[in-house]
Scaffold this motif. Structure first.
Motif, PDB file in Angstrom:
ATOM      1  N   MET A   1       1.205   2.830 -15.822  1.00 37.14           N
ATOM      2  CA  MET A   1       2.604   2.377 -15.196  1.00 37.14           C
ATOM      3  C   MET A   1       2.319   2.332 -13.541  1.00 37.14           C
ATOM      4  SD  MET A   1       4.776   2.003 -17.608  1.00 37.14           S
ATOM      5  CE  MET A   1       6.580   2.480 -16.541  1.00 37.14           C
ATOM      6  N   THR A   3       4.649   3.660 -11.597  1.00 38.06           N
ATOM      7  CA  THR A   3       5.173   5.229 -10.954  1.00 38.06           C
ATOM      8  C   THR A   3       3.919   5.973 -11.308  1.00 38.06           C
ATOM      9  OG1 THR A   3       6.336   5.486 -13.106  1.00 38.06           O
ATOM     10  CG2 THR A   3       7.563   4.594 -11.220  1.00 38.06           C
ATOM     11  N   THR A   7       2.139   8.353  -8.448  1.00 40.95           N
ATOM     12  CA  THR A   7       2.249   9.890  -8.367  1.00 40.95           C
ATOM     13  C   THR A   7       0.893  10.318  -8.151  1.00 40.95           C
ATOM     14  OG1 THR A   7       3.965   9.605  -9.933  1.00 40.95           O
ATOM     15  CG2 THR A   7       2.939  11.941  -9.600  1.00 40.95           C
ATOM     16  N   LEU A  14      -2.154  14.458  -1.204  1.00 47.96           N
ATOM     17  CA  LEU A  14      -1.882  15.877  -0.867  1.00 47.96           C
ATOM     18  C   LEU A  14      -2.948  16.931  -1.111  1.00 47.96           C
ATOM     19  CD1 LEU A  14       1.748  16.236  -2.619  1.00 47.96           C
ATOM     20  CD2 LEU A  14       1.035  16.644  -0.046  1.00 47.96           C
ATOM     21  N   PHE A  18      -4.717  19.287   1.651  1.00 46.19           N
ATOM     22  CA  PHE A  18      -4.847  20.664   1.650  1.00 46.19           C
ATOM     23  C   PHE A  18      -6.559  20.953   1.770  1.00 46.19           C
ATOM     24  CE2 PHE A  18      -0.803  21.117  -0.772  1.00 46.19           C
ATOM     25  CZ  PHE A  18      -0.284  22.451   0.206  1.00 46.19           C
ATOM     26  N   LEU A  21      -7.015  20.917   5.370  1.00 45.15           N
ATOM     27  CA  LEU A  21      -6.664  22.189   5.909  1.00 45.15           C
ATOM     28  C   LEU A  21      -7.411  23.461   5.911  1.00 45.15           C
ATOM     29  CD1 LEU A  21      -3.644  22.797   7.373  1.00 45.15           C
ATOM     30  CD2 LEU A  21      -3.034  23.707   5.190  1.00 45.15           C
ATOM     31  N   PHE A  25      -9.487  25.527   8.569  1.00 42.00           N
ATOM     32  CA  PHE A  25      -9.218  27.168   8.609  1.00 42.00           C
ATOM     33  C   PHE A  25     -10.590  27.814   8.580  1.00 42.00           C
ATOM     34  CE2 PHE A  25      -8.704  30.767   5.719  1.00 42.00           C
ATOM     35  CZ  PHE A  25      -8.214  31.801   6.994  1.00 42.00           C
TER      36      PHE A  25
ATOM     37  N   GLU B   9      10.473   6.377 -17.608  1.00 37.50           N
ATOM     38  CA  GLU B   9       9.831   7.187 -18.311  1.00 37.50           C
ATOM     39  C   GLU B   9       9.087   8.066 -17.440  1.00 37.50           C
ATOM     40  OE1 GLU B   9       6.943   4.956 -20.765  1.00 37.50           O
ATOM     41  OE2 GLU B   9       8.641   4.039 -21.594  1.00 37.50           O
ATOM     42  N   MET B  11       8.938   8.258 -12.903  1.00 39.67           N
ATOM     43  CA  MET B  11       9.615   8.668 -11.968  1.00 39.67           C
ATOM     44  C   MET B  11      10.351   7.529 -11.261  1.00 39.67           C
ATOM     45  SD  MET B  11       7.657  10.599  -9.022  1.00 39.67           S
ATOM     46  CE  MET B  11       6.992  12.162  -9.615  1.00 39.67           C
ATOM     47  N   PHE B  16      10.902  10.390  -6.792  1.00 36.96           N
ATOM     48  CA  PHE B  16       9.559  10.521  -5.962  1.00 36.96           C
ATOM     49  C   PHE B  16       9.582  10.879  -4.609  1.00 36.96           C
ATOM     50  CE2 PHE B  16       6.910   7.949  -3.223  1.00 36.96           C
ATOM     51  CZ  PHE B  16       5.630   8.479  -3.388  1.00 36.96           C
ATOM     52  N   LEU B  23       7.067  18.451  -1.285  1.00 40.21           N
ATOM     53  CA  LEU B  23       5.608  18.720  -1.483  1.00 40.21           C
ATOM     54  C   LEU B  23       5.389  18.921   0.128  1.00 40.21           C
ATOM     55  CD1 LEU B  23       4.132  16.951  -4.580  1.00 40.21           C
ATOM     56  CD2 LEU B  23       4.365  19.440  -3.933  1.00 40.21           C
ATOM     57  N   ALA B  24       5.606  17.697   0.780  1.00 40.16           N
ATOM     58  CA  ALA B  24       5.243  17.613   2.283  1.00 40.16           C
ATOM     59  C   ALA B  24       5.791  18.824   3.280  1.00 40.16           C
ATOM     60  CB  ALA B  24       5.587  16.314   2.751  1.00 40.16           C
ATOM     61  N   ALA B  27       3.972  21.983   2.122  1.00 39.47           N
ATOM     62  CA  ALA B  27       2.606  22.026   2.882  1.00 39.47           C
ATOM     63  C   ALA B  27       2.552  22.309   4.376  1.00 39.47           C
ATOM     64  CB  ALA B  27       1.586  20.619   2.633  1.00 39.47           C
ATOM     65  N   ILE B  30       3.275  26.026   4.634  1.00 42.05           N
ATOM     66  CA  ILE B  30       2.095  26.623   4.493  1.00 42.05           C
ATOM     67  C   ILE B  30       1.042  26.576   5.561  1.00 42.05           C
ATOM     68  CG2 ILE B  30       0.171  26.927   2.943  1.00 42.05           C
ATOM     69  CD1 ILE B  30       1.940  26.066   0.652  1.00 42.05           C
ATOM     70  N   ALA B  31       0.772  25.437   6.080  1.00 45.62           N
ATOM     71  CA  ALA B  31      -0.034  25.242   7.005  1.00 45.62           C
ATOM     72  C   ALA B  31       0.402  25.963   8.330  1.00 45.62           C
ATOM     73  CB  ALA B  31      -0.307  23.896   7.497  1.00 45.62           C
ATOM     74  N   LEU B  34      -0.064  29.759   7.876  1.00 40.58           N
ATOM     75  CA  LEU B  34      -1.669  30.172   8.009  1.00 40.58           C
ATOM     76  C   LEU B  34      -1.995  30.164   9.182  1.00 40.58           C
ATOM     77  CD1 LEU B  34      -2.824  28.814   4.574  1.00 40.58           C
ATOM     78  CD2 LEU B  34      -2.241  31.042   5.115  1.00 40.58           C
TER      79      LEU B  34
END
Lengths: 246, 310
Positions: A1, A3, A7, A14, A18, A21, A25, B9, B11, B16, B23-24, B27, B30-31, B34
């Motif tokens: 799909m 979508t 995702t 993402l 992280f 990041l 650190f 079914e 998103m 989205f 989420l951004a 994040a 959190i950054a 920290l």
């Protein structure tokens, strides 16, 4: 799909974000450790510390440092003593960089130049003729009220490089401590047990040699009182207005 | 959403966008949260962050730690050091004696110590403070001066009293440490695990002799002035945010050698040795000289004695 794929892409982006990041650190502080700053103390000023500092003789001279506490083997390796060179007249040639060093707490070059040479002259009885300049009281400062200014109180009159102790023993210059002990008994007792004078090397005798410095390593026998020293730099206080005029 | 549209079914564009915005933002939050940690930590690796306290390290683990520290120092200063973990000798209790009649205040000990023990040159960290005191019999430390800069020393009417860590038998600095990063070793030296110290500076406040120093900034030492002979508990380069102090030159004295300050003293004022050896110079001094300890009334029982030539 369509979508679901999106995702997954977003999640992947993402996750990478992280991870980046986390790497940042962990790494960044290590980089911060090597930033350069101007020194508060000029490295040259440290050159006047004998013993543990590794500097060249040229640096030592350049610093204009006070070398009164210096031992030859603070710079020279004791296992490879420096070669002593002589000129055509068998006089010791002083290296140029040593001109400022003080021998036995007294700077010979105050009066003598290295190429001048010093001749010891004897009279008809074989007694060393003391140059008038050495009778100068400024050079003899052994004992209060200058009572001990006669060369032959300590030196043997026919052999200047030998000494006679109060008990009448004749010893070499390297055993001057025996002579000193004749008058300075309490200091000798303290020196024997280590409370007076310098000891270098090893405190644990089974681990290595303990070097006991003799009387004349630190005291000029002709003027045994310590000459004043140039103090090393004071601690740098950030709150001291003399150092931070702003 | 109209009723005839089937619900998606996966998103929708809306969910989205909402999810990714959340989420951004999360994040970023959190950054940002920290971010301060990046400034306080000196950790260059996960192994360092997870390292155990000195006393819990097995010999094998210590070997790994020492190798890692050698690598760290080489990366930072460009010089390969030799880092060892020196253990106390049995039957040895170190004692230090300083002759106040002889000290002329030349500060050679201060700078020999800095050179031997890789102290930071900028900002400047020194373990020994030489206090110039008026020779009027008052013995008032409040009237002392540590910033004296005359053309020559000694100055008439003054005497000089160098003060450094007294390696107390009953050390207040050890009592106050909340994380057990500092302790007294069997030979009497109070040491610090620089990797375990959290930099709270309680020990600095507890010490009555101003013997402990804090690294407010990353220490800087010129490469050519690094002493490559290092010990874990002694003179290896310190980190920003940890305490340090005199450790009687652990890398020298635990090999049987004199500390750097004793070696360099031009007047022979400094004496060091094993008090359990009746023939050592410190034993003679404690038996025969007029000795005293600084701030005796505090009950710290220093291993550092001052004496006079009378």
């Amino acid at each position: 799909m369509e979508t679901e794929r999106k995702t997954q892409v977003v999640l992947a982006v993402l996750t990478m974000g992280f991870a980046a990041l986390a790497i940042n650190f962990v790494r960044v502080p290590a980089r911060a450790g090597v930033e350069k700053r101007a020194p508060l103390i000029l490295p040259g000023s440290l050159a006047i510390v004998p013993g543990t500092i590794r500097v060249s003789a040229a640096q030592l001279v350049a610093s204009g440092g006070d070398a009164s506490g210096l031992q030859c083997y603070a710079c020279h390796d004791a296992k490879k003593p420096p070669e002593i060179r002589y000129d055509a007249n068998h006089r010791v040639v002083l290296p140029k960089e040593h001109l400022d060093l003080i021998y036995g707490m007294r700077n010979c070059s105050e009066c003598h130049t290295p190429d001048e040479g010093v001749k010891i002259e004897y009279n008809a009885d074989g007694v060393v003729i003391i140059p008038d300049a050495h009778r100068n009281l400024a050079h003899m400062a052994h004992g209060r009220y200058l009572r001990n200014e006669d060369c032959f109180n300590c030196h043997v009159s026919t052999q200047l490089d030998h000494l006679h102790t109060p008990e009448g023993l004749v010893v070499g210059l390297d055993q001057a401590t025996q002579l000193c002990a004749g008058c300075h008994g309490t200091q000798y007792r303290d020196w024997e047990s280590g409370a007076h004078g310098r000891r270098n090397g090893y405190w644990k005798s089974s681990a290595g040699p303990t070097v006991r410095q003799e009387c004349t390593s630190c005291h000029d026998p002709h003027a045994p009182a310590f000459t004043p020293l140039i103090p090393m730099p004071a601690p740098h206080s950030l709150h001291d207005p003399r150092r931070n005029p702003s | 959403m109209t009723p005839d549209e089937t619900p998606p079914e996966g998103m929708t564009r809306r969910s989205f966008l909402r999810t990714s915005t959340v989420l951004a933002t999360g994040a970023a939050a959190i950054a940002a949260g920290l971010a301060p940690l990046r400034k306080i930590g000196h950790y260059s690796s996960v192994e360092e962050f997870l390292q155990k306290q000195y006393k819990e390290l097995s010999p094998a683990e210590m070997k790994v730690v020492l190798a890692r520290i050698e690598g760290e120092v080489e990366r930072q200063y460009g010089i390969r050091p030799h880092v060892r973990d020196y253990k106390p000798m049995s039957g040895v209790q170190f004692v230090y004696a300083l002759n106040l009649s002889r000290c002329v205040g030349c500060r050679k000990c201060v700078h020999a110590c800095v050179a031997e023990n890789n102290q930071s040159r900028n900002p400047e960290i020194q373990y020994i403070r030489v206090v110039k005191l008026p020779n009027d019999g008052s013995f008032d430390l409040e009237s002392g001066d540590v910033n004296y800069t005359p053309k020559s020393v000694p100055e008439a009417g003054f005497f000089y009293m160098p003060i450094q860590c007294h390696q107390c038998h009953n050390p207040p600095c050890v009592t106050v440490c909340p994380v057990k990063a500092t302790w007294q070793e069997a030979d009497g030296i109070t040491v610090i695990d620089y990797n375990w110290c959290i930099g709270c500076r309680y020990c600095e406040a507890a010490c009555p002799y101003f013997a402990r120093r804090f690294n407010f900034a990353t220490p800087s030492i010129p490469k050519e002035q690094i002493n490559p002979k290092m010990s874990y508990l002694g003179n290896r380069p310190r980190y920003k945010g940890v305490m340090e102090k005199c450790h009687f030159c652990i890398q020298r004295t635990r090999e049987g050698r004199y500390p750097a300050c004793v070696e360099v003293c031009p007047t022979g004022s400094r004496k060091f040795g094993n008090i359990l050896d009746p023939d050592s110079e410190v034993s003679y001094i404690l038996k025969n000289k007029r000795v005293f300890v600084l701030k005796e009334e505090l009950g710290t029982h220093p291993r550092f004695f001052y004496y006079f030539d009378i």
